[in-house]
Design an enzyme around this catalytic site. Structure first.
Site, PDB file in Angstrom:
ATOM      1  N   GLY A 253       0.821  -1.205   0.000  1.00  0.00           N
ATOM      2  CA  GLY A 253       0.000   0.000   0.000  1.00  0.00           C
ATOM      3  C   GLY A 253       0.853   1.252   0.000  1.00  0.00           C
TER       4      GLY A 253
ATOM      5  N   GLY B 145      -0.486   4.499   0.006  1.00  0.00           N
ATOM      6  CA  GLY B 145      -1.205   5.702   0.435  1.00  0.00           C
ATOM      7  C   GLY B 145      -0.353   6.428   1.467  1.00  0.00           C
TER       8      GLY B 145
ATOM      9  N   ALA C 290      -0.334   6.283   4.634  1.00  0.00           N
ATOM     10  CA  ALA C 290       0.152   5.428   5.728  1.00  0.00           C
ATOM     11  C   ALA C 290       1.391   4.650   5.288  1.00  0.00           C
ATOM     12  CB  ALA C 290      -0.960   4.477   6.172  1.00  0.00           C
TER      13      ALA C 290
ATOM     14  N   PHE D  75     -13.778  22.113  12.418  1.00  0.00           N
ATOM     15  CA  PHE D  75     -14.338  20.884  11.868  1.00  0.00           C
ATOM     16  C   PHE D  75     -15.294  20.287  12.898  1.00  0.00           C
ATOM     17  CE2 PHE D  75     -12.729  17.913   8.388  1.00  0.00           C
ATOM     18  CZ  PHE D  75     -12.637  18.905   7.442  1.00  0.00           C
TER      19      PHE D  75
ATOM     20  N   ASP E 153      -8.638  -5.093   0.398  1.00  0.00           N
ATOM     21  CA  ASP E 153      -7.872  -6.326   0.129  1.00  0.00           C
ATOM     22  C   ASP E 153      -7.060  -6.780   1.343  1.00  0.00           C
ATOM     23  OD1 ASP E 153      -8.850  -5.909  -2.402  1.00  0.00           O
ATOM     24  OD2 ASP E 153      -6.947  -5.272  -3.269  1.00  0.00           O
TER      25      ASP E 153
ATOM     26  N   GLN F 238     -18.412   4.458   8.715  1.00  0.00           N
ATOM     27  CA  GLN F 238     -18.867   5.853   8.748  1.00  0.00           C
ATOM     28  C   GLN F 238     -19.604   6.250   7.475  1.00  0.00           C
ATOM     29  OE1 GLN F 238     -15.993   9.429   8.825  1.00  0.00           O
ATOM     30  NE2 GLN F 238     -17.102   9.547  10.750  1.00  0.00           N
TER      31      GLN F 238
ATOM     32  N   HIS G 267     -20.724   9.522   5.668  1.00  0.00           N
ATOM     33  CA  HIS G 267     -20.476  10.971   5.696  1.00  0.00           C
ATOM     34  C   HIS G 267     -21.777  11.678   5.366  1.00  0.00           C
ATOM     35  CE1 HIS G 267     -18.808  14.896   4.883  1.00  0.00           C
ATOM     36  NE2 HIS G 267     -17.614  14.479   5.267  1.00  0.00           N
TER      37      HIS G 267
ATOM     38  N   LEU H 280     -17.811  13.155  -2.353  1.00  0.00           N
ATOM     39  CA  LEU H 280     -17.755  13.862  -1.073  1.00  0.00           C
ATOM     40  C   LEU H 280     -17.756  15.375  -1.234  1.00  0.00           C
ATOM     41  CD1 LEU H 280     -17.223  13.540   2.005  1.00  0.00           C
ATOM     42  CD2 LEU H 280     -14.851  13.979   1.470  1.00  0.00           C
TER      43      LEU H 280
ATOM     44  N   GLU I 158     -16.388  18.264   4.840  1.00  0.00           N
ATOM     45  CA  GLU I 158     -16.879  18.912   6.049  1.00  0.00           C
ATOM     46  C   GLU I 158     -16.330  20.340   6.150  1.00  0.00           C
ATOM     47  OE1 GLU I 158     -17.275  16.177   9.361  1.00  0.00           O
ATOM     48  OE2 GLU I 158     -16.031  17.544  10.521  1.00  0.00           O
TER      49      GLU I 158
ATOM     50  N   ARG J 147     -20.122  13.390  12.776  1.00  0.00           N
ATOM     51  CA  ARG J 147     -20.691  12.922  11.506  1.00  0.00           C
ATOM     52  C   ARG J 147     -21.868  11.972  11.675  1.00  0.00           C
ATOM     53  NH1 ARG J 147     -15.124  12.258   7.970  1.00  0.00           N
ATOM     54  NH2 ARG J 147     -14.873  14.506   7.759  1.00  0.00           N
TER      55      ARG J 147
ATOM     56  N   HIS K 108     -18.298   6.180   3.719  1.00  0.00           N
ATOM     57  CA  HIS K 108     -17.091   6.993   3.648  1.00  0.00           C
ATOM     58  C   HIS K 108     -15.855   6.337   4.244  1.00  0.00           C
ATOM     59  CE1 HIS K 108     -14.726  10.586   3.339  1.00  0.00           C
ATOM     60  NE2 HIS K 108     -14.632  10.763   4.646  1.00  0.00           N
TER      61      HIS K 108
ATOM     62  N   GLU L 180      -6.100   3.237   7.275  1.00  0.00           N
ATOM     63  CA  GLU L 180      -7.534   2.938   7.306  1.00  0.00           C
ATOM     64  C   GLU L 180      -7.811   1.442   7.438  1.00  0.00           C
ATOM     65  OE1 GLU L 180      -9.900   5.292   4.613  1.00  0.00           O
ATOM     66  OE2 GLU L 180     -11.665   4.023   4.946  1.00  0.00           O
TER      67      GLU L 180
ATOM     68  N   ARG M 216     -15.354   8.203  13.596  1.00  0.00           N
ATOM     69  CA  ARG M 216     -14.143   8.992  13.402  1.00  0.00           C
ATOM     70  C   ARG M 216     -14.473  10.474  13.260  1.00  0.00           C
ATOM     71  NH1 ARG M 216     -11.252  11.193   8.985  1.00  0.00           N
ATOM     72  NH2 ARG M 216     -12.616  10.295   7.403  1.00  0.00           N
TER      73      ARG M 216
ATOM     74  N   SER N 224      -8.100  11.212  10.288  1.00  0.00           N
ATOM     75  CA  SER N 224      -7.551  10.061   9.571  1.00  0.00           C
ATOM     76  C   SER N 224      -6.206  10.391   8.938  1.00  0.00           C
ATOM     77  CB  SER N 224      -8.516   9.575   8.501  1.00  0.00           C
ATOM     78  OG  SER N 224      -7.896   8.551   7.778  1.00  0.00           O
TER      79      SER N 224
HETATM   80  C1  LIG Z   1     -12.994  11.666  -0.654  1.00  0.00           C
HETATM   81  C2  LIG Z   1     -12.294  11.514   0.674  1.00  0.00           C
HETATM   82  C3  LIG Z   1     -11.926  12.637   1.395  1.00  0.00           C
HETATM   83  C4  LIG Z   1     -11.281  12.504   2.629  1.00  0.00           C
HETATM   84  N1  LIG Z   1     -10.929  13.630   3.311  1.00  0.00           N
HETATM   85  C5  LIG Z   1     -10.258  13.508   4.480  1.00  0.00           C
HETATM   86  C6  LIG Z   1      -9.801  14.656   5.188  1.00  0.00           C
HETATM   87  O1  LIG Z   1      -9.964  15.792   4.749  1.00  0.00           O
HETATM   88  N2  LIG Z   1      -9.144  14.483   6.357  1.00  0.00           N
HETATM   89  C7  LIG Z   1      -8.913  13.245   6.881  1.00  0.00           C
HETATM   90  O2  LIG Z   1      -8.310  13.152   7.946  1.00  0.00           O
HETATM   91  N3  LIG Z   1      -9.325  12.142   6.220  1.00  0.00           N
HETATM   92  C8  LIG Z   1      -9.977  12.241   5.032  1.00  0.00           C
HETATM   93  N4  LIG Z   1     -10.378  11.123   4.371  1.00  0.00           N
HETATM   94  C9  LIG Z   1      -9.947   9.803   4.877  1.00  0.00           C
HETATM   95  C10 LIG Z   1      -8.472   9.580   4.553  1.00  0.00           C
HETATM   96  O3  LIG Z   1      -8.138  10.224   3.366  1.00  0.00           O
HETATM   97  C11 LIG Z   1      -8.142   8.094   4.402  1.00  0.00           C
HETATM   98  O4  LIG Z   1      -8.661   7.365   5.473  1.00  0.00           O
HETATM   99  C12 LIG Z   1      -6.624   7.875   4.353  1.00  0.00           C
HETATM  100  O5  LIG Z   1      -6.041   8.709   3.397  1.00  0.00           O
HETATM  101  C13 LIG Z   1      -6.294   6.431   4.079  1.00  0.00           C
HETATM  102  O6  LIG Z   1      -4.911   6.301   3.850  1.00  0.00           O
HETATM  103  P1  LIG Z   1      -4.227   4.867   3.703  1.00  0.00           P
HETATM  104  O7  LIG Z   1      -2.795   5.115   3.434  1.00  0.00           O
HETATM  105  O8  LIG Z   1      -4.605   4.025   4.865  1.00  0.00           O
HETATM  106  O9  LIG Z   1      -4.953   4.199   2.439  1.00  0.00           O
HETATM  107  P2  LIG Z   1      -5.072   4.660   0.893  1.00  0.00           P
HETATM  108  O10 LIG Z   1      -4.666   6.045   0.674  1.00  0.00           O
HETATM  109  O11 LIG Z   1      -6.453   4.256   0.495  1.00  0.00           O
HETATM  110  O12 LIG Z   1      -4.018   3.736   0.153  1.00  0.00           O
HETATM  111  C14 LIG Z   1      -4.180   2.340   0.022  1.00  0.00           C
HETATM  112  C15 LIG Z   1      -3.030   1.804  -0.794  1.00  0.00           C
HETATM  113  O13 LIG Z   1      -3.082   0.374  -0.796  1.00  0.00           O
HETATM  114  C16 LIG Z   1      -2.848  -0.101  -2.093  1.00  0.00           C
HETATM  115  N5  LIG Z   1      -3.504  -1.423  -2.207  1.00  0.00           N
HETATM  116  C17 LIG Z   1      -4.730  -1.781  -1.782  1.00  0.00           C
HETATM  117  N6  LIG Z   1      -4.955  -3.079  -2.054  1.00  0.00           N
HETATM  118  C18 LIG Z   1      -3.839  -3.549  -2.655  1.00  0.00           C
HETATM  119  C19 LIG Z   1      -3.447  -4.816  -3.185  1.00  0.00           C
HETATM  120  N7  LIG Z   1      -4.262  -5.873  -3.142  1.00  0.00           N
HETATM  121  N8  LIG Z   1      -2.226  -4.926  -3.742  1.00  0.00           N
HETATM  122  C20 LIG Z   1      -1.383  -3.861  -3.811  1.00  0.00           C
HETATM  123  N9  LIG Z   1      -1.696  -2.646  -3.325  1.00  0.00           N
HETATM  124  C21 LIG Z   1      -2.915  -2.492  -2.757  1.00  0.00           C
HETATM  125  C22 LIG Z   1      -3.429   0.952  -2.998  1.00  0.00           C
HETATM  126  O14 LIG Z   1      -2.844   0.876  -4.288  1.00  0.00           O
HETATM  127  C23 LIG Z   1      -3.008   2.224  -2.249  1.00  0.00           C
HETATM  128  O15 LIG Z   1      -1.684   2.557  -2.602  1.00  0.00           O
HETATM  129  C24 LIG Z   1     -11.014  11.226   3.139  1.00  0.00           C
HETATM  130  C25 LIG Z   1     -11.379  10.108   2.409  1.00  0.00           C
HETATM  131  C26 LIG Z   1     -12.038  10.239   1.204  1.00  0.00           C
HETATM  132  C27 LIG Z   1     -12.455   8.995   0.482  1.00  0.00           C
END
Ligand SMILES: Cc1cc2nc3c(=O)[nH]c(=O)nc-3n(C[C@H](O)[C@H](O)[C@H](O)COP(=O)(O)OP(=O)(O)OC[C@H]3O[C@@H](n4cnc5c(N)ncnc54)[C@H](O)[C@@H]3O)c2cc1C
Length: 587
Positions: free
Chosen positions: A15, A17, A19, A120, A222, A241, A243, A253, A256, A287, A354, A387, A398, A403
Site C-alpha cells: 500500500g 497511500g 500510511a 471541523f 484487500d 462511517q 459521511h 464527497l 466537512e 458525523r 465513507h 484505514e 471517526r 484520519s
Molecule cells: C474523498 C475523501 C476525502 C477525505 N478527506 C479527508 C480529510 O480531509 N481528512 C482526513 O483526515 N481524512 C480524510 N479522508 C480519509 C483519509 O483520506 C483516508 O482514510 C486515508 O487517506 C487512508 O490512507 P491509507 O494510506 O490508509 O490508504 P489509501 O490512501 O487508500 O491507500 C491504500 C493503498 O493500498 C494499495 N492497495 C490496496 N490493495 C492492494 C493490493 N491488493 N495490492 C497492492 N496494493 C494495494 C493501494 O494501491 C493504495 O496505494 C477522506 C477520504 C475520502 C475517500
C-alpha cells in the site's frame, strides 16, 4: 512453482497511500531495504482525494491543546476508542504537522504566515466548550499535497517501488509467521514472490462495499481480507462511517470543510434543522449525528427536490473570495458533476459511505495483536496501519481530520518499531512451498473457462445489498436478510466465470479477486452488526436505540473460520493522563 521470480527485502509495505509512504520513509531513511507494492501508481492512492485537512492542536486560530483534542476524539468515538492510542496520536500531532510542513506541504496560511486552521465537526475548546479550529489545510486539497510530498521524499530516500502490482495473499508458515506476499504484475500477468523479514499492511479502506460511497474504485479492503484468510480476526467491523454530505444520488464527497467555513444544511421547508438535533454544535456536530439527522428529515417527508430525497447544503452566503481561496476544488467538482455553481446554488446532499472504522487489530506501534487466553499476543514481524487498521483511535465514529493524522502518526510509529525489530531479525525465515500453493490457488481459480454467470453484475448486487441492509439505521430483521443475501452472492461468485472466455485480462481477474475480498468483508460487517445489540456511534440499531456501556464497552473480533465473534475490552487507560469516563454524548 520454483520457476517463480523471487525478491527479498527487509520490509515489505503493501500500500502506497499516506500510511504506507510515511512508514516506508522512516524505514528507507534508516537504510532498511524496503519495498512498497501498490496496485495503482502511488500518487493515485485514495489519500490523494482527502480534502478538508489534518488535525493538530497548534492553537493558531483558537486556543487549543492536545488534551482537548484527546477529549474530543474520545467523545467522538462514542467512548469505544482506546485511550492510550488516542493520547499517543493527539500528543504527536503538532510535531508531525510541522514535520510535514518542513517536508514540503504547502499549507494554507494566516495573514501572519502561520498555518491556517479551520473548524471541523466535533472540535471543542476546554473539554466540550466553544467550537475549536483545529484542522490544518492546504485549501481543499490537503491529501493531494500530503501524498505527493511523501512520495517525493521516498524517491529521495530510495524506497523501492513496485507500481501497479496487485498483492494476492500473504505468505505464512505453519507457526503463523508472515513471510511476505505473492504479488501479480498487472501489466504482464507475471507473478512475483516477495519475501520479507517484516510485512506492513497499509491497503486502505473498503468503501466499495456500498453502492453510494466517496471512495476510489480501488478501495476494496484487500488487506483486511488477506488478514482474515491468514486466521487473524478483524476488529469492530460493524462501525462504518456514513459521511453526511455526499452529492445526492452520486456519493462524491463534499468536504466537512464547507460547513467548517460556514456552510449550513436546510430541509425542504428551508429550516436549519441541525439546530434541533445538536443545539450547541449545529452543523458541526459529529458525523454520525448529522447523518442520522439528514436521514430522519428525509424519512419524515421534510426532504428537498421533486422526490424529497435529499437536503441542501448552502454556501452562497460565503461569497466568492472565501470559496475561491478555501474551497476551490469543491466548487470545481460541483460544477463538473452537477453543472451548477455553488456560488449561486445550494448543493443537494445525502449521507454516503465513507470510512472503515474497523479493521486489523493493532497496538500503538502498529503491531498486529491477536487474543491469547485472557490476554493478547503480537504476531512477530506483522504490522498494519492506516484505514485498514483498527488501533483503535476512531472507535465507533471517526472525527473529520483525524484520519490523515492517524496515517502519519502510526506510519511513523510502525516504521520506527520495524527498524528495532530488524535489529533482532537478521535472517529470512524459510518459505515452505505449501504457503505459496495456497496463494496461487486463489489466482488459478479465475483461470476457469466454460459457461456460467459472469462476475460483473455481482459487485453491484453486493453493494446494493449492503446499502439497503447495513446502512445508517439497522435492525435485526433487516440485517439477517442482508446476511443471507450476501451469502448467496458468495455462492454465486464461487461458480461465476470471467466474461471474456478466450482471453483473460488481468484487470478482470483482479476485479474478481477484489470482489471475493469485498464479499468476505460484507459478511464480517453484517455478522458484527448483528452481534452488537446497542446503538453506539455509527452503529444505530432501531431495535436497540440506547448505548449500553454495561455490556458493550468492548470491541468485537470477527473470525473467518465459523464466522464467529469474540470480544475484548476497550482500553480505557491512557498513557499519562486520567481516563475520560464514558458520559452522555451531546453536541
Ligand atoms: C474523498 C475523501 C476525502 C477525505 N478527506 C479527508 C480529510 O480531509 N481528512 C482526513 O483526515 N481524512 C480524510 N479522508 C480519509 C483519509 O483520506 C483516508 O482514510 C486515508 O487517506 C487512508 O490512507 P491509507 O494510506 O490508509 O490508504 P489509501 O490512501 O487508500 O491507500 C491504500 C493503498 O493500498 C494499495 N492497495 C490496496 N490493495 C492492494 C493490493 N491488493 N495490492 C497492492 N496494493 C494495494 C493501494 O494501491 C493504495 O496505494 C477522506 C477520504 C475520502 C475517500
Amino acid at each position: 512453482m520454483s520457476g517463480l521470480e523471487r525478491r527479498r527485502f527487509d520490509a515489505l509495505v503493501i500500500g502506497a497511500g499516506g500510511a504506507g509512504l510515511r512508514a516506508a520513509l522512516s524505514l528507507a531513511r534508516a537504510d532498511a531495504h524496503v519495498a512498497v507494492v501498490s496496485k495503482v501508481f502511488p500518487t493515485r492512492s485514495h489519500t490523494v482525494a482527502a480534502q478538508g485537512g489534518i488535525n493538530a492542536a497548534l492553537a493558531n486560530v483558537t486556543a487549543d491543546n492536545w488534551h482537548w483534542h484527546m477529549y474530543d476524539t474520545v467523545k467522538g468515538s462514542d467512548f469505544l476508542g482506546d485511550q492510550d492510542a488516542i493520547e499517543y496520536m493527539c500528543r504527536a500531532a503538532a510535531h508531525l504537522v510541522v514535520e510535514l510542513e518542513h517536508a514540503g506541504i504547502p499549507f494554507s496560511r494566516l495573514p501572519d504566515g502561520r498555518i491556517y486552521q479551520r473548524p471541523f465537526g466535533g472540535q471543542s475548546q476546554n473539554f466540550g466548550g466553544a467550537q475549536a479550529a483545529r484542522t490544518c489545510a492546504a485549501a481543499d486539497r490537503t491529501g493531494h499535497a500530503l501524498l505527493h510530498t511523501l512520495y517525493q521524499q521516498n524517491l529521495r530516500a530510495r524506497t523501492h517501488f513496485f507500481d501497479e502490482y496487485f498483492a494476492i495473499d500473504l505468505l505464512r508458515d505453519e507457526q503463523g509467521y508472515i513471510l511476505g506476499a505473492l504479488v501479480l504484475e498487472i501489466e504482464t500477468g507475471e507473478l512475483l514472490v516477495i519475501e520479507a523479514k517484516s510485512t506492513l499492511i497499509a491497503t486502505g479502506g473498503a468503501g466499495q462495499l456500498f453502492r453510494t460511497n466517496t471512495n476510489a474504485h480501488i478501495n476494496t479492503g484487500d488487506g483486511l481480507a488477506m488478514v482474515l484468510r491468514a486466521g487473524i480476526p478483524l476488529e469492530d467491523m460493524e462501525f462504518f462511517q456514513f459521511h453526511p454530505t455526499g452529492i445526492a444520488g452520486k456519493g462524491m464527497l463534499i468536504s466537512e470543510g464547507v460547513r467548517g467555513e460556514g456552510g449550513y444544511l436546510v430541509n425542504g421547508a428551508g429550516e436549519r434543522f441541525m439546530e434541533r438535533y445538536a443545539p450547541k454544535a449545529h452543523d458541526l456536530a459529529s458525523r454520525d449525528v448529522v447523518s442520522r439527522a439528514i436521514y430522519q428529515e428525509v424519512a419524515e417527508g421534510r426532504g428537498c427536490g421533486a422526490q424529497r430525497d435529499h437536503v441542501l447544503l448552502k454556501l452562497e452566503h460565503l461569497g466568492e473570495e472565501v470559496i475561491a481561496k478555501r474551497l476551490p476544488g469543491i466548487r470545481e467538482m460541483v460544477q463538473t458533476f452537477l453543472h451548477v455553481d455553488p456560488l449561486h446554488h445550494p448543493i443537494p446532499v445525502y449521507p454516503t459511505a465513507h470510512y472503515t472504522m474497523g479493521g486489523i487489530p493493532t497496538n500503538r506501534h502498529g503491531q498486529v495483536v491477536v487474543p491469547l487466553g485472557a490476554g493478547e499476543e503480537t504476531i512477530p514481524g506483522l504490522y498494519a496501519i492506516g484505514e485498514c487498521a483498527c488501533v483503535s483511535v476512531h472507535g465507533a465514529n471517526r472525527l473529520g481530520g483525524n484520519s490523515l493524522l492517524d496515517i502519519v502518526v502510526f506510519g511513523r510509529a510502525a516504521g520506527n518499531h520495524i527498524i528495532e525489530f530488524l535489529k533482532e531479525q537478521r535472517t529470512h525465515r524459510p518459505l515452505p512451498p505449501e504457503s505459496l500453493e495456497r496463494a496461487l490457488e486463489r489466482l488459478q481459480r479465475w483461470d476457469r473457462r466454460g459457461e456460467g454467470e459472469s462476475v460483473d453484475g455481482l459487485r453491484r448486487a453486493l453493494q446494493e445489498t449492503m446499502e439497503r441492509h447495513c446502512g445508517v439505521f439497522r435492525s435485526e430483521a433487516v440485517l439477517l436478510e442482508g446476511l443471507s443475501k450476501v451469502r448467496e452472492i458468495r455462492d454465486r461468485l464461487a461458480h461465476a466465470i470471467l466474461k471474456d472466455h478466450s482471453r483473460i485480462f488481468n484487470t478482470a481477474r483482479i476485479e474478481a479477486l477484489e470482489l471475493e475480498n469485498l464479499v468476505e468483508l460484507g459478511i464480517a460487517t453484517l455478522v458484527s452488526a448483528l452481534g452488537r445489540t446497542e446503538s453506539r456511534g455509527a452503529h444505530s440499531r432501531i431495535d436497540y436505540p440506547e448505548r449500553d456501556d454495561r455490556h458493550w464497552l468492548k470491541h468485537s473480533l470477527y473470525y473467518l473460520e465459523g464466522e464467529r465473534l469474540e470480544f475484548k475490552p476497550v482500553r480505557l487507560k491512557p498513557i499519562s493522563v486520567d481516563t475520560i469516563p464514558p458520559a452522555e454524548r451531546v453536541y
